[in-house]
Design a protein around this motif. Structure first.
Motif, short mmCIF file in Angstrom:
data_model
loop_
_atom_site.label_atom_id
_atom_site.label_comp_id
_atom_site.label_asym_id
_atom_site.label_seq_id
_atom_site.Cartn_x
_atom_site.Cartn_y
_atom_site.Cartn_z
N GLY A 273 -3.86 -10.61 1.23
CA GLY A 273 -3.85 -10.91 -0.61
C GLY A 273 -3.12 -11.14 -1.03
O GLY A 273 -1.96 -11.30 -0.78
N GLU B 240 -8.46 -14.52 0.17
CA GLU B 240 -9.10 -14.39 -0.42
C GLU B 240 -10.19 -13.39 -0.42
O GLU B 240 -11.03 -13.48 0.03
CB GLU B 240 -9.97 -15.43 -1.62
N SER C 95 -13.73 -11.45 -0.66
CA SER C 95 -15.41 -12.30 -1.38
C SER C 95 -15.43 -11.03 -2.18
O SER C 95 -16.11 -11.22 -3.18
CB SER C 95 -15.87 -12.96 -0.48
N ASN D 85 -13.80 -8.68 -3.95
CA ASN D 85 -13.18 -8.94 -5.26
C ASN D 85 -13.64 -9.68 -6.77
O ASN D 85 -13.76 -9.04 -7.27
CB ASN D 85 -11.85 -9.64 -5.19
#
Length: 435
Positions: free
Chosen positions: A28, A180, A182, A184
């Motif tokens: 990340g 990214e 998902s 989160n």
């Protein structure tokens, strides 16, 4: 940001230079940025990536990305695959908690291997704010509000002074790539709900909210250090260390004000959380206790006794007839001798012919009695312990050497009159507790 990061490292963590560093990397934004910053400072880093296999191909994509990142940075790489679902079946708990436990267990194993000096994680100022609000919502003491530690042993969090916006701006300027997660974005998790719903509202009302929070948390950390000094001095004064336990005078505890605050500060480190029960021990009957996962606190007359919880092991050990020396659970030595000397707490002399074999070594039980050496008549062990002012924990740990149903020796304290050496004794057995 690189200059600020370098200044922060030089002022607070100069020992990282020249060390072999393990860097927790999910792929990340935060961990990728930390990896690039460390590489810019010529740190010798190895990326450590956990694949929890919770998001199918997305999880595998994260792993592939981190492997490629390590190659681009010419850094080492460690990857571990976990079955979180299976772990939860055995240990119970949430997915987040299970993942955290598995992650740090593996990190600690890598550190203990001796190949790495320190572990870096990418926690930043916004993470600290979210943790503060989570702890606040659950109810916590000042420790929970003072935030994430910048250093906890070999674990270091060098991005704590930097905000998520600050980190994101640097990554964009440097044209960094990241993954990214998902999950989160899912607000069913408390941290994500605070991140997406609560914190933005606070920042909208007060644009400098994060900076104000950082200053407040620094004040709290100063307060914690001040409190730790007071608690350390108090603990030194009223906690009496005794081999495998601490004894604390209740009268000294009751002088402390505010009492509840001191009880929390003094006993929180031992895992206690039922504070009404801990306070209740002060006026409870002897023998009452409170347990945490690791420790027990027992009321014994005018004191509280703090001990670690440990496996008591076997309560009975049979001794073979030839009286071989014993090393566990306690070290006993058996010798046939020609003469006897004065008995003391750790050495007794008995008439060997009066013994019935095999002898038995066991813990004391309610209803036990013996004939104390030098006295006429029998006495219950409970009464003997009371007269000798033996505390609850010592009673629980007391071993008895028995011949049949008779107690030959309250080991380390007093032998039984019935087995004493007299004028008719032909064979003398010397029994020693090796201390």
């Amino acid at each position: 940001m690189l200059k600020e990061f370098k200044r922060h490292i030089d002022q607070n963590f100069p020992f990282l230079r020249g060390n072999s560093i393990l860097l927790a990397c999910s792929g990340g934004l935060d961990s990728v940025t930390l990896a690039y910053l460390c590489k810019q400072l010529d740190f010798r880093i190895t990326l450590a990536h956990c694949n929890f296999n919770l998001r199918g191909e997305e999880s595998n994509g994260d792993e592939a990305f981190v492997r490629n990142l390590a190659a681009d940075l010419r850094a080492g790489i460690e990857v571990k695959s976990f079955d979180v679902t299976e772990y939860i079946k055995i240990h119970v708990g949430s997915v987040q908690m299970a993942a955290r436990e598995l992650r740090y267990k593996w990190f600690n194993e890598l550190l203990e291997s001796g190949r790495f000096g320190y572990l870096l994680t990418a926690h930043h100022a916004d993470d600290a704010l979210e943790t503060f609000l989570i702890n606040l919502s659950r109810g916590t003491g000042i420790d929970g509000l003072s935030g994430i530690l910048a250093q906890n042993g070999k674990i270091i969090r060098p991005l704590l002074p930097f905000s998520r916006i600050h980190i994101g701006s640097y990554a964009q300027v440097e044209r960094l790539e990241w993954r990214e997660d998902s999950s989160n974005l899912e607000t069913k998790y408390l941290r994500n709900k605070i991140r997406h719903d609560v914190v933005p509202g606070m920042k909208k009302m007060h644009p400098a909210f994060l900076d104000s929070f950082i200053r407040t948390q620094n004040h709290l950390k100063d307060s914690v250090r001040l409190l730790e000094g007071i608690v350390t001095e108090t603990r030194k004064r009223i906690f009496v260390e005794q081999e495998d336990r601490c004894s604390i005078a209740i009268a000294e505890l009751e002088k402390l004000e505010p009492l509840e605050g001191y009880l929390y500060a003094l006993f929180n480190a031992y895992g206690f959380s039922e504070w009404d029960d801990v306070k209740g021990l002060l006026s409870a009957l002897s023998g009452k206790e409170v347990r945490s996962r690791t420790h027990r606190l027992v009321k014994d007359r005018e004191h509280l006794i703090l001990t670690k919880i440990k496996d008591r092991g076997e309560d009975k050990v049979t001794l073979i007839k030839d009286l071989a020396n014993l090393s566990v659970p306690i070290p006993l030595k058996f010798e046939t001798v020609k003469t006897h000397q004065k008995t003391n707490a750790n050495v007794i002399f008995v008439d060997k012919e009066k013994l019935n074999y095999p002898l038995l070594l066991r813990k004391w039980q309610k209803g036990d009695y013996f004939y104390p050496f030098g006295m006429r008549g029998k006495k219950k062990l409970s009464k003997y312990f009371k007269d000798e002012k033996i505390d609850v924990v010592s009673k629980e740990n007391q071993w008895l050497l028995c011949s049949g149903d008779d107690i030959v020796w309250v080991v380390g304290r007093r032998p039984d009159e019935r087995y004493r050496v007299d004028d008719d004794t032909q064979n003398i057995l010397k029994i020693s507790l090796l201390v």
